[in-house]
Design an enzyme around this catalytic site. Structure first.
Site, PDB file in Angstrom:
ATOM      1  N   GLU A 267      22.822  65.724 -42.881  1.00  0.00           N
ATOM      2  CA  GLU A 267      22.684  65.576 -41.436  1.00  0.00           C
ATOM      3  C   GLU A 267      22.287  66.925 -40.844  1.00  0.00           C
ATOM      4  O   GLU A 267      21.696  67.006 -39.783  1.00  0.00           O
ATOM      5  CB  GLU A 267      24.021  65.099 -40.831  1.00  0.00           C
ATOM      6  CG  GLU A 267      23.924  64.735 -39.370  1.00  0.00           C
ATOM      7  CD  GLU A 267      25.130  63.956 -38.884  1.00  0.00           C
ATOM      8  OE1 GLU A 267      25.719  64.383 -37.863  1.00  0.00           O
ATOM      9  OE2 GLU A 267      25.482  62.940 -39.487  1.00  0.00           O
TER      10      GLU A 267
ATOM     11  N   ARG B 183      20.942  58.772 -36.151  1.00  0.00           N
ATOM     12  CA  ARG B 183      20.608  60.202 -36.286  1.00  0.00           C
ATOM     13  C   ARG B 183      19.094  60.448 -36.360  1.00  0.00           C
ATOM     14  O   ARG B 183      18.625  61.324 -37.082  1.00  0.00           O
ATOM     15  CB  ARG B 183      21.309  60.819 -37.513  1.00  0.00           C
ATOM     16  CG  ARG B 183      22.812  60.678 -37.504  1.00  0.00           C
ATOM     17  CD  ARG B 183      23.459  61.379 -36.313  1.00  0.00           C
ATOM     18  NE  ARG B 183      24.896  61.151 -36.279  1.00  0.00           N
ATOM     19  CZ  ARG B 183      25.498  60.191 -35.580  1.00  0.00           C
ATOM     20  NH1 ARG B 183      24.775  59.367 -34.819  1.00  0.00           N
ATOM     21  NH2 ARG B 183      26.808  60.056 -35.601  1.00  0.00           N
TER      22      ARG B 183
ATOM     23  N   SER C  63      29.695  67.116 -39.163  1.00  0.00           N
ATOM     24  CA  SER C  63      29.473  66.253 -40.326  1.00  0.00           C
ATOM     25  C   SER C  63      28.241  66.740 -41.071  1.00  0.00           C
ATOM     26  O   SER C  63      27.152  66.831 -40.502  1.00  0.00           O
ATOM     27  CB  SER C  63      29.270  64.803 -39.878  1.00  0.00           C
ATOM     28  OG  SER C  63      30.430  64.300 -39.264  1.00  0.00           O
TER      29      SER C  63
END
Length: 301
Positions: free
Chosen positions: A294, A174, A224
């Site tokens: 995130e 990420r 998420s």
């Protein structure tokens, strides 16, 4: 600043600039206050738009499909540039797929399937744009963009175009160098592998069924909410902390998948952020693990 809009109208007469545009209309969380200025440029308009904003000392915020954003209830001052509908060309050539940054990942994955190119199936259900996905090295079901990415064309805030080979992008879980260098992704090149279209479509359908079964797709969310901590799963840590269904106003930890924070209808950004903070503190208290968001938070809360 009226002269900003006036100058843009002179140099980019076809570009529509919206004033006080509600960001809830441009995020999958369906929350967020107004952007002072909002524009969706074509690729050839992007550099000039940045140039005028810099000249007028207007702050610039770049977004994609808004699928990984939490925008504050008071909105965003300055100019929000959506790399979206004005930049959506996708084409294939041999084993290569070329996609503009505003193209949706689902659009790119479907183009790959139609061309008999495998390797992008994991991305078909990720509700983001190519540019946003490259920026955060998006992934799902064991695949990540870095596995198939070859190079990325970016625009610097100074108006210079650069092509970055994948080796220079510092891609990890990420993460990429794009945000820290304030680059804007313009387009991306992917290298895929020949495969029968029916096999590709079959795998995409299989992953779609998994998503429908396990994820709360019927509610507004940003996917998420927390990154996966090394050695753990965020959703399980949240569930084990007794937070399944935990709510702050209309923001809630999904009962279907604890890794998702959902908007049950009328949540505010402040409620979502408070819920995320509560989750972080409770999980740390119960397991000793601090969950990193995130979701990217921008604007004034």
């Amino acid at each position: 600043m009226a002269e900003f809009v006036e100058e843009l109208a002179e140099v980019l007469p076809q570009l529509k600039v919206l004033r006080e545009e509600p960001m809830k209309n441009h995020t999958t969380f369906r929350v967020g206050g107004p952007a002072e200025y909002y524009a969706i440029p074509k690729a050839e308009e992007l550099a000039k738009l940045l140039e005028v904003a810099k000249k007028k000392e207007i702050a610039v915020t770049i977004i994609g499909n808004g699928s990984n954003l939490l925008v504050g209830d008071r909105g965003i001052r300055g100019l929000v540039i959506e790399v979206g509908a004005g930049m959506r060309i996708v084409r294939t050539e041999g084993c290569k797929l070329y996609a503009d940054a505003g193209a949706l990942l689902s659009q790119a994955a479907n183009a790959a399937a139609s061309a008999g190119l495998g390797g992008m199936e994991f991305a078909a259900g990720i509700p983001g744009s190519v540019g946003g996905a490259v920026t955060m090295n998006a992934g799902a079901y064991g695949g990540e963009l870095k596995d198939i990415l070859t190079s990325v064309r970016v625009l610097t805030m100074e108006g210079e175009y650069k092509t970055l080979p994948v080796e220079e992008m510092s891609l990890s879980y990420r993460h990429s160098c794009i945000p820290e260098k304030s680059y804007i992704v313009v387009s991306a090149e992917f290298t895929l592998v020949p495969e029968k279209e029916e096999n590709i479509r079959g795998k995409m359908a299989e992953l779609r069924e998994k998503r429908l079964e396990k994820q709360p797709l019927e509610y507004a969310s940003a996917g998420s909410t927390f990154k996966r901590p090394e050695g753990y799963f965020a959703g399980k840590l949240i569930m084990d902390a007794g937070l399944r269904g935990y709510a702050v106003g209309d923001a809630q930890v999904s009962e279907k998948h604890c890794g998702f924070v959902i908007n049950r209808g009328n949540a505010t950004a402040a409620e979502i952020r408070q819920l995320m903070t509560d989750v972080q503190e409770r999980v740390q208290s119960s397991s000793g693990v601090w969950l990193e968001p995130e979701v990217r938070m921008i604007g004034d809360f």
